[in-house]
Design a protein around this motif. Structure first.
Motif, mmCIF file in Angstrom:
data_model
loop_
_atom_site.group_PDB
_atom_site.id
_atom_site.type_symbol
_atom_site.label_atom_id
_atom_site.label_comp_id
_atom_site.label_asym_id
_atom_site.label_seq_id
_atom_site.Cartn_x
_atom_site.Cartn_y
_atom_site.Cartn_z
ATOM 1 N N LEU A 12 1.029 -1.103 0.541
ATOM 2 C CA LEU A 12 0.376 0.158 0.011
ATOM 3 C C LEU A 12 1.143 1.385 -0.184
ATOM 4 O O LEU A 12 0.565 2.247 -0.588
ATOM 5 N N ALA A 13 1.763 1.340 0.703
ATOM 6 C CA ALA A 13 2.639 2.320 0.951
ATOM 7 C C ALA A 13 3.949 2.615 -0.700
ATOM 8 O O ALA A 13 3.865 3.774 -1.299
ATOM 9 N N GLY A 14 3.910 1.450 -1.089
ATOM 10 C CA GLY A 14 4.934 1.756 -2.401
ATOM 11 C C GLY A 14 3.816 2.494 -3.351
ATOM 12 O O GLY A 14 4.099 2.991 -3.772
ATOM 13 N N ALA A 15 2.254 1.671 -3.347
ATOM 14 C CA ALA A 15 2.283 2.224 -4.927
ATOM 15 C C ALA A 15 0.797 3.842 -4.472
ATOM 16 O O ALA A 15 1.454 4.677 -5.757
ATOM 17 N N ASP A 132 -13.256 0.880 -4.866
ATOM 18 C CA ASP A 132 -14.436 -0.483 -3.037
ATOM 19 C C ASP A 132 -13.824 -0.906 -2.052
ATOM 20 O O ASP A 132 -14.320 -0.764 -1.661
ATOM 21 N N ASP A 133 -12.971 -2.076 -2.419
ATOM 22 C CA ASP A 133 -12.303 -2.667 -1.114
ATOM 23 C C ASP A 133 -10.947 -1.715 -0.442
ATOM 24 O O ASP A 133 -11.331 -2.084 0.882
ATOM 25 N N LEU A 134 -10.100 -0.797 -0.850
ATOM 26 C CA LEU A 134 -9.946 -0.150 -0.203
ATOM 27 C C LEU A 134 -10.983 0.660 0.361
ATOM 28 O O LEU A 134 -10.650 1.248 1.776
ATOM 29 N N ALA A 135 -11.557 1.626 0.422
ATOM 30 C CA ALA A 135 -12.820 2.143 0.498
ATOM 31 C C ALA A 135 -13.386 1.383 1.933
ATOM 32 O O ALA A 135 -14.371 2.230 3.175
ATOM 33 N N LYS A 136 -13.701 -0.103 1.431
ATOM 34 C CA LYS A 136 -14.482 -0.765 2.803
ATOM 35 C C LYS A 136 -13.915 -0.773 4.174
ATOM 36 O O LYS A 136 -14.092 -0.706 4.899
ATOM 37 N N LEU A 137 -12.198 -1.207 3.578
ATOM 38 C CA LEU A 137 -11.194 -0.668 4.447
ATOM 39 C C LEU A 137 -10.772 0.509 5.858
ATOM 40 O O LEU A 137 -10.160 0.317 6.154
ATOM 41 N N THR A 138 -11.568 1.853 4.738
ATOM 42 C CA THR A 138 -10.870 2.986 5.718
ATOM 43 C C THR A 138 -12.537 3.248 6.304
ATOM 44 O O THR A 138 -12.812 3.434 5.961
ATOM 45 N N PRO A 139 -11.984 3.020 7.084
ATOM 46 C CA PRO A 139 -12.897 3.529 8.616
ATOM 47 C C PRO A 139 -13.227 5.442 8.413
ATOM 48 O O PRO A 139 -12.718 5.467 8.728
#
Length: 154
Positions: A12-15, A132-139
């Motif tokens: 994630l940090a690399g991207a 969408d997946d990252l949005a789900k994991l972002t509180p």
């Protein structure tokens, strides 16, 4: 093959780093060679209506001294104006200059280009699924994920 748990934050940090580095490479080509990631956060945090140095420090989650140092550099580069606050003689009012607004506009355009490049690489369906997946994991209790990330959406 399964990955190890420590790899996820590194990926994630690399991207993130790849996107931000490419953004700044392109911004440099467009006349903004001195703009740094921290400056972009500060310009976003100052916002269209401006704010005081103290407000900026709170929005970024940094000390007033750190906000003062950042804004001094942004002023020297022509991205912000620093003027006495008419409502409080002890405060300094910050406003984004036309040069700063141009940098923000250019940043938005480049981010669209970078997203289009990711779409071409990953495909539209996979990119949308990733987002969408990252949005789900972002509180977040707000419609915009990361609304509370210091400086990003103020």
């Amino acid at each position: 093959m399964d990955r190890y748990g420590y790899e996820l934050p590194l990926l994630l940090a690399g991207a993130f780093r790849r996107i931000i580095d490419e953004l700044h490479r392109r911004l440099a080509e467009q006349g903004h060679p001195d703009l740094r990631p921290a400056y972009g956060f500060a310009l976003q945090a100052i916002g269209a209506d401006g704010c005081t140095v103290s407000d900026l420090g709170r929005r970024l989650g940094v000390s007033k001294q750190a906000a003062t140092k950042t804004t001094a550099k942004l002023a020297a580069l022509g991205y912000v104006d620093r003027t006495p606050d008419p409502a409080d003689a002890r405060a300094v009012l910050l406003t984004v200059t036309p040069h700063g607004r141009a940098a923000l506009t250019e940043s938005a355009r480049i981010f669209e280009e970078l997203r289009a490049e990711w779409k071409k690489t990953l495909g539209a369906t996979r990119l949308r699924a990733l987002e969408d997946d990252l949005a789900k994991l972002t509180p977040s209790e707000t419609p915009t994920p990361l609304i509370d990330l210091p400086g990003w959406f103020h």
